[in-house]
Design a protein around this motif. Structure first.
Motif, mmCIF file in Angstrom:
data_model
loop_
_atom_site.group_PDB
_atom_site.id
_atom_site.type_symbol
_atom_site.label_atom_id
_atom_site.label_comp_id
_atom_site.label_asym_id
_atom_site.label_seq_id
_atom_site.Cartn_x
_atom_site.Cartn_y
_atom_site.Cartn_z
ATOM 1 N N MET A 170 64.301 62.680 -134.466
ATOM 2 C CA MET A 170 63.796 63.795 -133.702
ATOM 3 C C MET A 170 63.762 63.407 -132.235
ATOM 4 O O MET A 170 63.284 62.353 -131.871
ATOM 5 C CB MET A 170 62.388 64.183 -134.173
ATOM 6 N N LEU A 171 64.285 64.308 -131.412
ATOM 7 C CA LEU A 171 64.276 64.091 -129.970
ATOM 8 C C LEU A 171 63.667 65.324 -129.320
ATOM 9 O O LEU A 171 64.148 66.437 -129.524
ATOM 10 C CB LEU A 171 65.693 63.877 -129.433
ATOM 11 N N VAL A 172 62.595 65.122 -128.559
ATOM 12 C CA VAL A 172 62.013 66.201 -127.766
ATOM 13 C C VAL A 172 62.165 65.799 -126.312
ATOM 14 O O VAL A 172 61.550 64.849 -125.862
ATOM 15 C CB VAL A 172 60.531 66.450 -128.119
ATOM 16 N N GLU A 173 63.026 66.527 -125.608
ATOM 17 C CA GLU A 173 63.304 66.245 -124.209
ATOM 18 C C GLU A 173 62.435 67.131 -123.334
ATOM 19 O O GLU A 173 62.368 68.342 -123.544
ATOM 20 C CB GLU A 173 64.769 66.581 -123.918
ATOM 21 N N CYS A 174 61.782 66.519 -122.365
ATOM 22 C CA CYS A 174 60.957 67.273 -121.439
ATOM 23 C C CYS A 174 60.774 66.427 -120.188
ATOM 24 O O CYS A 174 60.657 65.202 -120.271
ATOM 25 C CB CYS A 174 59.595 67.594 -122.064
ATOM 26 N N TYR A 175 60.738 67.072 -119.015
ATOM 27 C CA TYR A 175 60.540 66.331 -117.772
ATOM 28 C C TYR A 175 59.115 65.801 -117.672
ATOM 29 O O TYR A 175 58.849 64.862 -116.954
ATOM 30 C CB TYR A 175 60.871 67.219 -116.571
ATOM 31 N N ASP A 176 58.231 66.378 -118.434
ATOM 32 C CA ASP A 176 56.837 65.961 -118.484
ATOM 33 C C ASP A 176 56.630 65.178 -119.782
ATOM 34 O O ASP A 176 56.717 65.740 -120.877
ATOM 35 C CB ASP A 176 55.933 67.201 -118.442
ATOM 36 N N GLU A 177 56.374 63.867 -119.688
ATOM 37 C CA GLU A 177 56.223 63.029 -120.879
ATOM 38 C C GLU A 177 55.122 63.514 -121.803
ATOM 39 O O GLU A 177 55.268 63.517 -123.018
ATOM 40 C CB GLU A 177 55.939 61.569 -120.471
ATOM 41 N N LYS A 178 53.997 63.893 -121.237
ATOM 42 C CA LYS A 178 52.877 64.384 -122.039
ATOM 43 C C LYS A 178 53.261 65.671 -122.770
ATOM 44 O O LYS A 178 52.898 65.871 -123.923
ATOM 45 C CB LYS A 178 51.639 64.638 -121.164
ATOM 46 N N GLY A 179 54.012 66.531 -122.083
ATOM 47 C CA GLY A 179 54.477 67.770 -122.705
ATOM 48 C C GLY A 179 55.371 67.485 -123.900
ATOM 49 O O GLY A 179 55.267 68.147 -124.937
ATOM 50 N N ALA A 180 56.247 66.497 -123.760
ATOM 51 C CA ALA A 180 57.133 66.120 -124.863
ATOM 52 C C ALA A 180 56.324 65.616 -126.051
ATOM 53 O O ALA A 180 56.606 65.961 -127.198
ATOM 54 C CB ALA A 180 58.126 65.063 -124.397
ATOM 55 N N GLU A 181 55.318 64.787 -125.779
ATOM 56 C CA GLU A 181 54.473 64.254 -126.854
ATOM 57 C C GLU A 181 53.734 65.382 -127.577
ATOM 58 O O GLU A 181 53.648 65.389 -128.806
ATOM 59 C CB GLU A 181 53.466 63.253 -126.288
ATOM 60 N N VAL A 182 53.201 66.325 -126.799
ATOM 61 C CA VAL A 182 52.471 67.448 -127.395
ATOM 62 C C VAL A 182 53.396 68.275 -128.282
ATOM 63 O O VAL A 182 53.041 68.626 -129.411
ATOM 64 C CB VAL A 182 51.820 68.325 -126.294
ATOM 65 N N TYR A 183 54.596 68.579 -127.778
ATOM 66 C CA TYR A 183 55.521 69.379 -128.582
ATOM 67 C C TYR A 183 56.004 68.627 -129.817
ATOM 68 O O TYR A 183 56.229 69.222 -130.859
ATOM 69 C CB TYR A 183 56.693 69.903 -127.749
ATOM 70 N N GLU A 184 56.148 67.329 -129.720
ATOM 71 C CA GLU A 184 56.529 66.551 -130.892
ATOM 72 C C GLU A 184 55.442 66.645 -131.964
ATOM 73 O O GLU A 184 55.744 66.820 -133.142
ATOM 74 C CB GLU A 184 56.782 65.091 -130.511
ATOM 75 N N ILE A 185 54.188 66.583 -131.547
ATOM 76 C CA ILE A 185 53.070 66.715 -132.485
ATOM 77 C C ILE A 185 53.059 68.112 -133.102
ATOM 78 O O ILE A 185 52.886 68.257 -134.321
ATOM 79 C CB ILE A 185 51.731 66.406 -131.775
ATOM 80 N N ILE A 186 53.267 69.137 -132.276
ATOM 81 C CA ILE A 186 53.288 70.523 -132.770
ATOM 82 C C ILE A 186 54.399 70.701 -133.805
ATOM 83 O O ILE A 186 54.180 71.258 -134.888
ATOM 84 C CB ILE A 186 53.469 71.519 -131.598
ATOM 85 N N ILE A 187 55.577 70.214 -133.477
ATOM 86 C CA ILE A 187 56.722 70.347 -134.385
ATOM 87 C C ILE A 187 56.449 69.623 -135.703
ATOM 88 O O ILE A 187 56.660 70.180 -136.788
ATOM 89 C CB ILE A 187 58.013 69.825 -133.719
ATOM 90 N N LYS A 188 55.962 68.400 -135.624
ATOM 91 C CA LYS A 188 55.672 67.640 -136.846
ATOM 92 C C LYS A 188 54.618 68.340 -137.690
ATOM 93 O O LYS A 188 54.733 68.392 -138.921
ATOM 94 C CB LYS A 188 55.223 66.218 -136.497
ATOM 95 N N GLN A 189 53.591 68.896 -137.054
ATOM 96 C CA GLN A 189 52.523 69.572 -137.787
ATOM 97 C C GLN A 189 53.041 70.831 -138.490
ATOM 98 O O GLN A 189 52.740 71.067 -139.656
ATOM 99 C CB GLN A 189 51.366 69.942 -136.846
ATOM 100 N N ILE A 190 53.837 71.615 -137.794
ATOM 101 C CA ILE A 190 54.378 72.837 -138.397
ATOM 102 C C ILE A 190 55.334 72.489 -139.528
ATOM 103 O O ILE A 190 55.306 73.123 -140.587
ATOM 104 C CB ILE A 190 55.044 73.718 -137.316
ATOM 105 N N PHE A 191 56.157 71.469 -139.344
ATOM 106 C CA PHE A 191 57.058 71.044 -140.417
ATOM 107 C C PHE A 191 56.266 70.551 -141.627
ATOM 108 O O PHE A 191 56.657 70.787 -142.763
ATOM 109 C CB PHE A 191 58.027 69.969 -139.917
ATOM 110 N N GLN A 192 55.171 69.869 -141.381
ATOM 111 C CA GLN A 192 54.329 69.403 -142.478
ATOM 112 C C GLN A 192 53.679 70.592 -143.177
ATOM 113 O O GLN A 192 53.666 70.654 -144.412
ATOM 114 C CB GLN A 192 53.253 68.452 -141.949
ATOM 115 N N ASP A 193 53.163 71.541 -142.422
ATOM 116 C CA ASP A 193 52.525 72.726 -143.003
ATOM 117 C C ASP A 193 53.488 73.522 -143.875
ATOM 118 O O ASP A 193 53.109 74.056 -144.913
ATOM 119 C CB ASP A 193 51.975 73.652 -141.909
ATOM 120 N N LEU A 194 54.741 73.631 -143.439
ATOM 121 C CA LEU A 194 55.744 74.412 -144.163
ATOM 122 C C LEU A 194 56.576 73.568 -145.125
ATOM 123 O O LEU A 194 57.540 74.064 -145.710
ATOM 124 C CB LEU A 194 56.663 75.125 -143.166
ATOM 125 N N VAL A 195 56.225 72.302 -145.280
ATOM 126 C CA VAL A 195 56.907 71.359 -146.176
ATOM 127 C C VAL A 195 58.415 71.374 -145.914
ATOM 128 O O VAL A 195 59.222 71.580 -146.812
ATOM 129 C CB VAL A 195 56.590 71.660 -147.663
#
Length: 186
Positions: free
Chosen positions: A1-26
Motif C-alpha cells: 500500500m502506498l499513500v502519497e501526500c505532500y503532508d506526511e501526517k495527512g498520508a499517515e491519517v489516510y493510511e489509517i482510514i483506508i486500513k480501517q475501512i478495509f478491515q470493516d468491510l473485510v
C-alpha cells in the motif's frame, strides 16, 4: 500500500482510514495492492486498487438440475447446492412474481412453462461482487464534498479520480501511472 501526500501526517491519517475501512468491510484478503494520492493544496484524491483473482461466474445449471415435464407444462428445478438458494430465489423473484414460483421443499422449485432457458442464468458473479464491495470502500474513503468523480477502472483494477473542482489532465495522467504500475506489479 502506498499513500502519497505532500503532508506526511495527512498520508499517515489516510493510511489509517483506508486500513480501517478495509478491515470493516473485510477486504484485506481480496486486494493485491493499493495506491492513493492525496493533495490538500489541490483538492484531489486518486485511488487505484488491484483486485485479487476471483472464481468464475456460477450459472444456474452449475448448482441445479432442470427437468421439464411437457404433460404438466412445469419446469422442476432441483437445487444441488443449497448455499446458492438465496441468490437463486432473489434472481427468480425479479423475473417472475413470487406467486409464480412454487417451492414444495427446500431443494425443489417449480415454475409453469418450459423454463429450461434459465440454466444459463448467472446466479453468482464473484468478481462483480468484489468490485461492488471495493466501490463501497472507495466512497467511504473519499473526502466529503468530493462529488466530481472520474471512474478509470480497468479489468482487475478499480481506480477513481475525485475532486470538488474540475478534474485536471495531470490527475488523470497520475491515475494512469498508478494503474500501469499496479498492472505490472510495481
Amino acid at each position: 500500500m502506498l499513500v502519497e501526500c505532500y503532508d506526511e501526517k495527512g498520508a499517515e491519517v489516510y493510511e489509517i482510514i483506508i486500513k480501517q475501512i478495509f478491515q470493516d468491510l473485510v477486504l484485506g484478503t481480496a486486494v493485491d495492492d493499493l495506491k492513493a494520492f492525496v493533495n490538500p493544496d489541490d483538492p484531489v484524491f486518486i485511488l487505484a486498487i488491484k483486485m485479487k483473482k476471483t472464481s468464475t461466474v456460477v450459472e444456474f445449471k452449475d448448482v441445479a438440475t432442470f427437468t421439464y415435464v411437457k404433460e404438466n407444462d412445469i419446469t422442476s428445478i432441483f437445487i444441488e447446492d443449497e448455499n446458492y438458494l438465496p441468490n437463486i430465489l432473489k434472481r427468480l423473484w425479479r423475473m417472475f412474481s413470487r406467486d409464480e414460483i412454487y417451492q414444495p421443499n427446500r431443494f425443489t422449485i417449480e415454475i409453469s412453462g418450459n423454463q429450461m432457458n434459465l440454466e444459463t442464468l448467472i446466479i453468482d458473479d464473484p468478481k462483480s461482487n468484489l468490485q461492488r464491495r471495493i466501490y463501497d470502500a472507495i466512497f467511504r474513503i473519499l473526502p466529503e464534498g468530493f462529488k466530481i468523480i472520474k471512474d478509470m477502472s480497468t479489468k482487475d483494477i478499480v481506480a477513481v479520480v475525485a475532486t470538488d473542482e474540475l478534474i485536471m489532465d495531470a490527475w488523470i495522467e497520475k491515475a494512469n501511472v498508478y494503474i500501469s504500475e499496479l498492472e505490472n506489479g510495481m
